[in-house]
Design a protein around this motif. Structure first.
Motif, PDB file in Angstrom:
ATOM      1  N   ARG A  71     -34.675 -24.230 -20.841  1.00  0.00           N
ATOM      2  CA  ARG A  71     -34.822 -25.475 -21.302  1.00  0.00           C
ATOM      3  C   ARG A  71     -35.931 -26.167 -20.633  1.00  0.00           C
ATOM      4  N   ALA A  72     -36.151 -26.083 -19.365  1.00  0.00           N
ATOM      5  CA  ALA A  72     -37.308 -26.732 -18.420  1.00  0.00           C
ATOM      6  C   ALA A  72     -38.647 -26.046 -19.085  1.00  0.00           C
ATOM      7  N   VAL A  73     -38.353 -24.585 -19.486  1.00  0.00           N
ATOM      8  CA  VAL A  73     -39.793 -23.992 -20.032  1.00  0.00           C
ATOM      9  C   VAL A  73     -40.322 -24.613 -21.165  1.00  0.00           C
ATOM     10  N   ARG A  74     -39.446 -24.849 -22.227  1.00  0.00           N
ATOM     11  CA  ARG A  74     -39.648 -25.341 -23.487  1.00  0.00           C
ATOM     12  C   ARG A  74     -39.976 -26.904 -23.421  1.00  0.00           C
ATOM     13  N   ARG A  75     -39.675 -27.646 -22.236  1.00  0.00           N
ATOM     14  CA  ARG A  75     -40.423 -29.003 -22.211  1.00  0.00           C
ATOM     15  C   ARG A  75     -41.744 -28.957 -21.597  1.00  0.00           C
ATOM     16  N   GLU A  76     -42.328 -28.068 -21.163  1.00  0.00           N
ATOM     17  CA  GLU A  76     -43.611 -27.675 -20.725  1.00  0.00           C
ATOM     18  C   GLU A  76     -44.718 -27.548 -21.782  1.00  0.00           C
ATOM     19  N   ALA A  77     -45.671 -28.168 -22.074  1.00  0.00           N
ATOM     20  CA  ALA A  77     -46.557 -28.073 -22.945  1.00  0.00           C
ATOM     21  C   ALA A  77     -47.254 -26.551 -22.740  1.00  0.00           C
ATOM     22  N   ALA A  78     -47.536 -26.322 -21.397  1.00  0.00           N
ATOM     23  CA  ALA A  78     -48.419 -24.923 -21.099  1.00  0.00           C
ATOM     24  C   ALA A  78     -47.321 -23.818 -21.331  1.00  0.00           C
ATOM     25  N   LEU A  79     -46.053 -23.945 -21.504  1.00  0.00           N
ATOM     26  CA  LEU A  79     -45.296 -22.906 -21.740  1.00  0.00           C
ATOM     27  C   LEU A  79     -44.310 -22.905 -22.916  1.00  0.00           C
ATOM     28  N   GLU A  80     -44.459 -23.969 -23.808  1.00  0.00           N
ATOM     29  CA  GLU A  80     -43.591 -24.049 -24.811  1.00  0.00           C
ATOM     30  C   GLU A  80     -43.549 -22.864 -25.802  1.00  0.00           C
ATOM     31  N   ALA A  81     -44.851 -22.494 -25.828  1.00  0.00           N
ATOM     32  CA  ALA A  81     -45.042 -21.220 -26.909  1.00  0.00           C
ATOM     33  C   ALA A  81     -45.062 -19.808 -26.244  1.00  0.00           C
ATOM     34  N   VAL A  82     -44.599 -19.679 -24.941  1.00  0.00           N
ATOM     35  CA  VAL A  82     -44.417 -18.364 -24.174  1.00  0.00           C
ATOM     36  C   VAL A  82     -43.145 -17.791 -24.933  1.00  0.00           C
ATOM     37  N   PRO A  83     -42.935 -16.643 -25.528  1.00  0.00           N
ATOM     38  CA  PRO A  83     -41.840 -16.056 -26.020  1.00  0.00           C
ATOM     39  C   PRO A  83     -41.299 -15.805 -24.652  1.00  0.00           C
ATOM     40  N   ALA A  84     -39.718 -15.811 -25.114  1.00  0.00           N
ATOM     41  CA  ALA A  84     -38.673 -15.455 -24.109  1.00  0.00           C
ATOM     42  C   ALA A  84     -37.681 -14.704 -24.593  1.00  0.00           C
ATOM     43  N   LEU A  85     -37.405 -13.497 -23.694  1.00  0.00           N
ATOM     44  CA  LEU A  85     -36.205 -12.722 -24.003  1.00  0.00           C
ATOM     45  C   LEU A  85     -35.066 -13.002 -22.806  1.00  0.00           C
ATOM     46  N   MET A  86     -33.982 -13.264 -23.505  1.00  0.00           N
ATOM     47  CA  MET A  86     -32.904 -13.309 -22.488  1.00  0.00           C
ATOM     48  C   MET A  86     -32.021 -12.219 -22.561  1.00  0.00           C
ATOM     49  N   ILE A  87     -31.755 -11.656 -21.259  1.00  0.00           N
ATOM     50  CA  ILE A  87     -30.922 -10.508 -21.097  1.00  0.00           C
ATOM     51  C   ILE A  87     -29.900 -11.140 -20.256  1.00  0.00           C
ATOM     52  N   THR A  88     -28.612 -10.562 -20.712  1.00  0.00           N
ATOM     53  CA  THR A  88     -27.356 -11.173 -20.183  1.00  0.00           C
ATOM     54  C   THR A  88     -26.276 -10.025 -20.218  1.00  0.00           C
ATOM     55  N   THR A  89     -25.229 -10.224 -19.504  1.00  0.00           N
ATOM     56  CA  THR A  89     -23.890  -9.446 -19.934  1.00  0.00           C
ATOM     57  C   THR A  89     -22.985 -10.272 -20.779  1.00  0.00           C
ATOM     58  N   GLU A  90     -23.498 -11.509 -21.122  1.00  0.00           N
ATOM     59  CA  GLU A  90     -22.461 -12.227 -22.155  1.00  0.00           C
ATOM     60  C   GLU A  90     -22.887 -11.509 -23.651  1.00  0.00           C
ATOM     61  N   SER A  91     -21.904 -11.354 -24.143  1.00  0.00           N
ATOM     62  CA  SER A  91     -22.147 -10.318 -25.500  1.00  0.00           C
ATOM     63  C   SER A  91     -21.437 -11.280 -26.704  1.00  0.00           C
ATOM     64  N   ARG A  92     -20.752 -12.245 -26.469  1.00  0.00           N
ATOM     65  CA  ARG A  92     -20.206 -13.064 -27.733  1.00  0.00           C
ATOM     66  C   ARG A  92     -21.459 -13.682 -28.795  1.00  0.00           C
ATOM     67  N   ASP A  93     -21.144 -14.007 -29.781  1.00  0.00           N
ATOM     68  CA  ASP A  93     -21.923 -14.632 -30.877  1.00  0.00           C
ATOM     69  C   ASP A  93     -22.282 -16.151 -30.404  1.00  0.00           C
ATOM     70  N   ASP A  94     -21.402 -16.694 -29.510  1.00  0.00           N
ATOM     71  CA  ASP A  94     -21.613 -18.244 -28.761  1.00  0.00           C
ATOM     72  C   ASP A  94     -22.604 -17.925 -28.119  1.00  0.00           C
ATOM     73  N   ASP A  95     -22.611 -16.811 -27.015  1.00  0.00           N
ATOM     74  CA  ASP A  95     -23.566 -16.643 -25.780  1.00  0.00           C
ATOM     75  C   ASP A  95     -24.856 -16.531 -26.593  1.00  0.00           C
ATOM     76  N   ARG A  96     -25.096 -15.845 -27.904  1.00  0.00           N
ATOM     77  CA  ARG A  96     -26.317 -15.399 -28.251  1.00  0.00           C
ATOM     78  C   ARG A  96     -26.986 -16.907 -28.873  1.00  0.00           C
ATOM     79  N   LEU A  97     -26.192 -17.399 -29.410  1.00  0.00           N
ATOM     80  CA  LEU A  97     -26.553 -18.832 -29.989  1.00  0.00           C
ATOM     81  C   LEU A  97     -27.047 -19.801 -28.933  1.00  0.00           C
ATOM     82  N   ARG A  98     -26.197 -19.761 -27.905  1.00  0.00           N
ATOM     83  CA  ARG A  98     -26.537 -20.445 -26.745  1.00  0.00           C
ATOM     84  C   ARG A  98     -27.898 -20.220 -25.990  1.00  0.00           C
ATOM     85  N   ALA A  99     -28.078 -18.728 -26.021  1.00  0.00           N
ATOM     86  CA  ALA A  99     -29.381 -18.484 -25.433  1.00  0.00           C
ATOM     87  C   ALA A  99     -30.706 -18.962 -26.621  1.00  0.00           C
TER      88      ALA A  99
END
Length: 137
Positions: A71-99
């Protein structure tokens, strides 16, 4: 210099040294340049100081979790377009949507197969996926 002629810089943000080492090994074997941070605060600071081509972020970290960091990255103009991959042990659909809602472009569940990590990094960074990457089976 095109994306194909320079190494793509990836910032891996994870508090687990074993996960960072695994991610580094897999991605460097495929030609990526990997840098590391141990929590969301350090990851945000490093990304702001020198924006990477791709962020790979864990969810559960001390000081600042992955959701807060993205969320902080996306508020920064210099970083807002940097692609991000989230890796987690959380596997529910809600977790994917939250990411995705926090700013991730993609979400993988640990343990991550090397082929999935490489293909995701290639897709998100704009690197061709058909130049030697093995297709997942």
């Amino acid at each position: 210099m095109t994306m194909e002629t320079r190494r793509i810089r990836v910032l891996v943000v994870d508090d687990a040294i074993t996960v960072r080492a695994y991610t580094r090994q897999v991605l460097e074997a495929d030609g990526f340049l990997v840098e590391e941070a141990v929590n969301g605060i350090e990851g945000l600071e490093r990304a702001l100081a020198d924006p990477p081509d791709l962020l790979i972020v864990d969810v559960n970290m001390p000081k600042m979790d992955g959701y807060s960091m993205l969320r902080a990255v996306r508020r920064e103009a210099a970083l807002e377009a940097v692609p991000a991959l989230m890796i987690t042990t959380e596997s529910r659909d809600d977790d994917r949507l939250r990411a995705l809602a926090a700013g991730a472009n993609w979400h993988l569940v640990k343990p991550v197969r090397p082929e999935a990590l490489v293909l995701s990094a290639r897709l998100l960074s704009g690197r061709p996926v058909g130049d030697g990457a093995e297709s997942p089976s």
